[in-house]
Design a protein around this motif. Structure first.
Motif, PDB file in Angstrom:
ATOM      1  N   MET A   1       1.765 -17.379   5.360  1.00 29.68           N
ATOM      2  CA  MET A   1       2.264 -18.422   6.220  1.00 29.68           C
ATOM      3  C   MET A   1       1.570 -19.729   5.821  1.00 29.68           C
ATOM      4  O   MET A   1       0.371 -19.756   5.610  1.00 29.68           O
ATOM      5  N   ALA A   2       2.314 -20.793   5.726  1.00 28.00           N
ATOM      6  CA  ALA A   2       1.750 -22.079   5.344  1.00 28.00           C
ATOM      7  C   ALA A   2       2.235 -23.164   6.292  1.00 28.00           C
ATOM      8  O   ALA A   2       3.330 -23.089   6.846  1.00 28.00           O
ATOM      9  N   ALA A   9      -2.365 -18.085   7.510  1.00 30.92           N
ATOM     10  CA  ALA A   9      -2.618 -16.679   7.776  1.00 30.92           C
ATOM     11  C   ALA A   9      -1.914 -15.852   6.718  1.00 30.92           C
ATOM     12  O   ALA A   9      -1.000 -16.313   6.047  1.00 30.92           O
ATOM     13  N   ASP A  10      -2.366 -14.641   6.616  1.00 30.59           N
ATOM     14  CA  ASP A  10      -1.740 -13.733   5.682  1.00 30.59           C
ATOM     15  C   ASP A  10      -1.659 -12.375   6.366  1.00 30.59           C
ATOM     16  O   ASP A  10      -2.641 -11.903   6.935  1.00 30.59           O
ATOM     17  N   PRO A  13      -1.110  -5.156   4.351  1.00 34.92           N
ATOM     18  CA  PRO A  13      -1.445  -3.803   4.760  1.00 34.92           C
ATOM     19  C   PRO A  13      -2.887  -3.700   5.256  1.00 34.92           C
ATOM     20  O   PRO A  13      -3.804  -4.297   4.684  1.00 34.92           O
ATOM     21  N   ALA A  14      -3.072  -2.967   6.349  1.00 36.57           N
ATOM     22  CA  ALA A  14      -4.413  -2.785   6.911  1.00 36.57           C
ATOM     23  C   ALA A  14      -5.339  -2.141   5.887  1.00 36.57           C
ATOM     24  O   ALA A  14      -6.534  -2.448   5.844  1.00 36.57           O
ATOM     25  N   MET A  15      -4.812  -1.267   5.051  1.00 39.88           N
ATOM     26  CA  MET A  15      -5.650  -0.596   4.051  1.00 39.88           C
ATOM     27  C   MET A  15      -6.265  -1.599   3.081  1.00 39.88           C
ATOM     28  O   MET A  15      -7.401  -1.442   2.667  1.00 39.88           O
ATOM     29  N   VAL A  16      -5.530  -2.629   2.735  1.00 41.18           N
ATOM     30  CA  VAL A  16      -6.040  -3.648   1.819  1.00 41.18           C
ATOM     31  C   VAL A  16      -7.164  -4.423   2.500  1.00 41.18           C
ATOM     32  O   VAL A  16      -8.220  -4.653   1.903  1.00 41.18           O
ATOM     33  N   ALA A  17      -6.956  -4.808   3.747  1.00 39.02           N
ATOM     34  CA  ALA A  17      -7.990  -5.540   4.487  1.00 39.02           C
ATOM     35  C   ALA A  17      -9.240  -4.690   4.635  1.00 39.02           C
ATOM     36  O   ALA A  17     -10.366  -5.182   4.471  1.00 39.02           O
ATOM     37  N   GLU A  18      -9.075  -3.409   4.916  1.00 42.95           N
ATOM     38  CA  GLU A  18     -10.224  -2.518   5.055  1.00 42.95           C
ATOM     39  C   GLU A  18     -10.964  -2.360   3.737  1.00 42.95           C
ATOM     40  O   GLU A  18     -12.195  -2.332   3.705  1.00 42.95           O
ATOM     41  N   ALA A  19     -10.243  -2.280   2.629  1.00 42.05           N
ATOM     42  CA  ALA A  19     -10.872  -2.161   1.312  1.00 42.05           C
ATOM     43  C   ALA A  19     -11.669  -3.423   0.989  1.00 42.05           C
ATOM     44  O   ALA A  19     -12.776  -3.347   0.445  1.00 42.05           O
TER      45      ALA A  19
END
Length: 57
Positions: A1-2, A9-10, A13-19
């Protein structure tokens, strides 16, 4: 989002943020261990006041 060309904000996937969080945590732990090892080896820790003065904060 711009907005006005600035990223706001971006959503991904939650998995990417957790990694990413795990990688950042691992870097923090490694830095803390390194600092403790330097202190144990005889380096003198710097006080918060001295750090702020060095960084002109």
């Amino acid at each position: 989002m711009a907005r006005k060309g600035q990223r706001m904000a971006d959503v991904g996937p939650a998995m990417v943020a957790e990694a990413i969080e795990r990688a950042e945590d691992a870097e923090d732990v490694a830095a803390a261990r390194d600092a403790l090892a330097r202190i144990e080896a005889g380096d003198e820790p710097i006080s918060l006041a001295d750090l702020r003065a060095d960084l002109e904060l």
